[in-house]
Design an enzyme around this catalytic site. Structure first.
Site, PDB file in Angstrom:
ATOM      1  N   LYS A  87       0.861  -1.192   0.000  1.00 32.29           N
ATOM      2  CA  LYS A  87       0.000   0.000   0.000  1.00 32.29           C
ATOM      3  C   LYS A  87       0.886   1.227   0.000  1.00 32.29           C
ATOM      4  CE  LYS A  87      -4.029   2.044   0.410  1.00 32.29           C
ATOM      5  NZ  LYS A  87      -3.635   2.887  -0.753  1.00 32.29           N
ATOM      6  N   LYS A 111       4.955   2.114   8.401  1.00 32.96           N
ATOM      7  CA  LYS A 111       3.783   2.921   8.791  1.00 32.96           C
ATOM      8  C   LYS A 111       2.538   2.043   8.948  1.00 32.96           C
ATOM      9  CE  LYS A 111       3.501   6.581   6.270  1.00 32.96           C
ATOM     10  NZ  LYS A 111       3.191   7.539   5.178  1.00 32.96           N
ATOM     11  N   LYS A 123       5.163   1.921  -3.062  1.00 28.72           N
ATOM     12  CA  LYS A 123       5.160   3.335  -3.459  1.00 28.72           C
ATOM     13  C   LYS A 123       5.397   3.419  -4.958  1.00 28.72           C
ATOM     14  CE  LYS A 123       4.831   7.352  -1.325  1.00 28.72           C
ATOM     15  NZ  LYS A 123       4.252   7.587   0.008  1.00 28.72           N
ATOM     16  N   THR A 207      -4.763  12.996   6.312  1.00 28.98           N
ATOM     17  CA  THR A 207      -3.372  13.078   6.777  1.00 28.98           C
ATOM     18  C   THR A 207      -3.233  14.212   7.794  1.00 28.98           C
ATOM     19  OG1 THR A 207      -2.696  12.241   4.630  1.00 28.98           O
ATOM     20  CG2 THR A 207      -0.959  13.144   6.024  1.00 28.98           C
ATOM     21  N   SER A 375      -7.349   5.570   3.802  1.00 33.18           N
ATOM     22  CA  SER A 375      -7.267   4.773   2.567  1.00 33.18           C
ATOM     23  C   SER A 375      -7.733   3.346   2.840  1.00 33.18           C
ATOM     24  CB  SER A 375      -5.824   4.719   2.050  1.00 33.18           C
ATOM     25  OG  SER A 375      -5.540   5.825   1.236  1.00 33.18           O
TER      26      SER A 375
HETATM   27  N1  GLU Z   1       0.892   8.933   0.256  1.00 33.35           N
HETATM   28  C1  GLU Z   1       0.360   8.778   1.565  1.00 33.35           C
HETATM   29  C2  GLU Z   1       1.453   8.354   2.533  1.00 33.35           C
HETATM   30  O1  GLU Z   1       2.610   8.545   2.274  1.00 33.35           O
HETATM   31  C3  GLU Z   1      -0.880   7.888   1.606  1.00 33.35           C
HETATM   32  C4  GLU Z   1      -0.675   6.480   1.184  1.00 33.35           C
HETATM   33  C5  GLU Z   1      -1.964   5.694   1.045  1.00 33.35           C
HETATM   34  O2  GLU Z   1      -3.022   6.228   1.322  1.00 33.35           O
HETATM   35  O3  GLU Z   1      -1.870   4.537   0.623  1.00 33.35           O
HETATM   36  O4  GLU Z   1       1.177   7.885   3.599  1.00 33.35           O
END
Ligand code: GLU
Length: 446
Positions: A87, A111, A123, A207, A375
């Site tokens: 993810k 995370k 990513k 966020t 998400s």
């Molecule tokens: N880009 C965001 C992060 O770095 C969200 C990632 C997501 O929602 O999968 O946490």
């Protein structure tokens, strides 16, 4: 007789006078190794996290508005999926490279484990300045990204989302392209979509709201009175804006704000909503200068992004890009607390120095986990064909993040270690449990 060489001999390699700066990925792996080693995590587990499972590289051909074709280098990294499908977001930025994408994917792995989501980490990124493209070019680029990665991503394998300079509209185009390729509706392939295409209420603010929930917990433990707390926010994008707005509502004084073009400072504090309006109208926060109402309301001065980081504030929020606090400026950071809303704004090389100076760092893998948490809610709703009201999303987020903070904070206190080390320890233990359940050397050989 010595034979004349056909080609001049190679010059002796020159030794650089200063050691090369480790890449962002090297720095991330070194930090993981240090924290994991100190926590007694099995070397076999740490070794499995020192490299990504797979990184796909592609060159995306995009038809430009003038009829020409341009190629954009793109990546998608599935770093580790032992706890669930990978993810993580997709970044559109000129500075994207493979190393950066891999570092970001490693941080996503940690995370998701810190907040205990059933996910691994991934990513993606495209090397592009999206601001230089037309809307239609961005649409073609977004669809081209999915054509190149459709076999690599999926609701049960790797689920993208927005990141720096990508947004819900782009996620909508990407989900649509994926569904066209697979020939069925598959909204759970991507999160952060527009509401009308299966997005979740509350994803856009998630966020910033998550960071606010975490900061509130820390503030409680420090006995902070919001009205006496001065805050500087570097990066007035989606996360920075929502966090600044929520902090101001609580009574915090937002004395500095910046975006990629520069920053503004006012000892009296800014009205975040007005700065937002000016930014939307003029496309930069410095647009508040004598263009609209804000400059009549508060006195302010221009500052650079570097100056913002070095302000004597209580709470510093780097909410832009990685690596902004490192060996070059760590000794000039005067904030008492740094809340990492960006991914990786503090280099691992200065972790120790900041800790020894008593600077509290709220680590990215906890502080900005609200985005991926909502998400996850979106993915769950998509898979169940449900839509939760905003209240429910907020309520669930307000359960998960404060609980994660308390777990991290409790461990940091009892062990006398930085919050980041505690967050990594919790994450590494969860990843280690999943890896061990599949069998490690200890299981097979005793
Ligand atoms: N880009 C965001 C992060 O770095 C969200 C990632 C997501 O929602 O999968 O946490």
């Amino acid at each position: 007789m010595p034979v004349e060489p056909l080609a001049p001999s190679r010059p002796a390699p020159t030794t650089p006078s200063t050691p090369a700066t480790p890449t962002v990925f090297d720095d991330a792996v070194a930090r993981l190794g240090r924290i994991g080693g100190e926590a007694g995590i099995e070397e076999e587990i740490l070794e499995s996290l020192r490299r990504p499972a797979a990184t796909l590289t592609a060159n995306l051909p995009v038809r430009m508005d003038d009829g020409s074709t341009r190629y954009f280098e793109a990546f998608r990294c599935r770093y580790n999926d032992v706890r669930g499908p990978a993810k993580g977001g997709i970044r559109f930025h000129p500075a994207v490279d493979r190393e950066e994408v891999q570092a970001l994917a490693l941080w996503m792995t940690l995370k998701c484990a810190v907040v205990d989501l059933p996910y691994g980490g991934g990513k993606g990124g495209v090397v592009v300045d999206p601001k230089s493209l037309s809307r239609m070019e961005v649409e073609r680029l977004s669809r081209a990204y999915i054509r190149a990665t459709a076999g690599f991503i999926g609701p049960d394998t790797d689920i993208p989302a927005p990141d720096v300079y990508t947004n819900e509209r782009i996620m909508g185009w990407m989900a649509d392209e994926y569904e066209t390729i697979v020939g069925r509706k598959a909204p759970a392939v991507i999160t952060g979509k527009p509401l009308a295409l299966g997005g979740s209420h509350g994803r856009e603010e998630a966020t910033g709201r998550g960071a606010w929930l975490v900061i509130r917990e820390l503030a409680r433990s420090l006995g902070w009175q919001p009205s006496s707390i001065r805050v500087a926010v570097q990066g007035f994008g989606n996360a920075g804006y929502h966090l600044a707005r929520l902090l101001q509502q609580d009574g915090y004084r937002i004395v500095a704000l910046s975006d990629s073009k520069g920053g503004i400072y006012s000892e009296k504090g800014f009205d975040v909503e007005s700065v937002r309006c000016e930014k939307l109208a003029s496309k930069e926060v410095r647009g508040v200068y004598c263009e609209g109402s804000v400059c009549h309301v508060v006195d302010h001065e221009r500052i650079s992004n570097e100056e913002l980081l070095e302000l004597d504030v209580d709470l510093l929020v780097p909410a832009a890009l990685e690596g902004v606090i490192g060996p070059a400026n760590a000794d000039r950071i005067r904030a008492r607390v740094i809340a990492e809303v960006a991914n990786g704004p503090v280099r691992g090389e200065v972790d120790r120095e900041l800790f020894e100076r008593g600077v509290i760092v709220l680590p990215d893998v906890l502080t900005n986990a609200g985005g991926v948490t909502v998400s996850y809610f979106e993915w769950v709703q998509n898979r169940q064909g449900l839509r939760w009201p905003l209240d429910e999303v907020r309520r669930r987020l307000a359960e998960i993040l404060p609980a994660a903070f308390r777990e991290v904070h409790g461990l940091a206190r009892s062990e006398g270690i930085p919050l980041r080390d505690a967050a990594y320890r919790l994450a590494l233990r969860r990843i280690a449990d999943a890896t061990a359940a599949q069998g490690t050397r200890t299981f097979f050989r005793g």
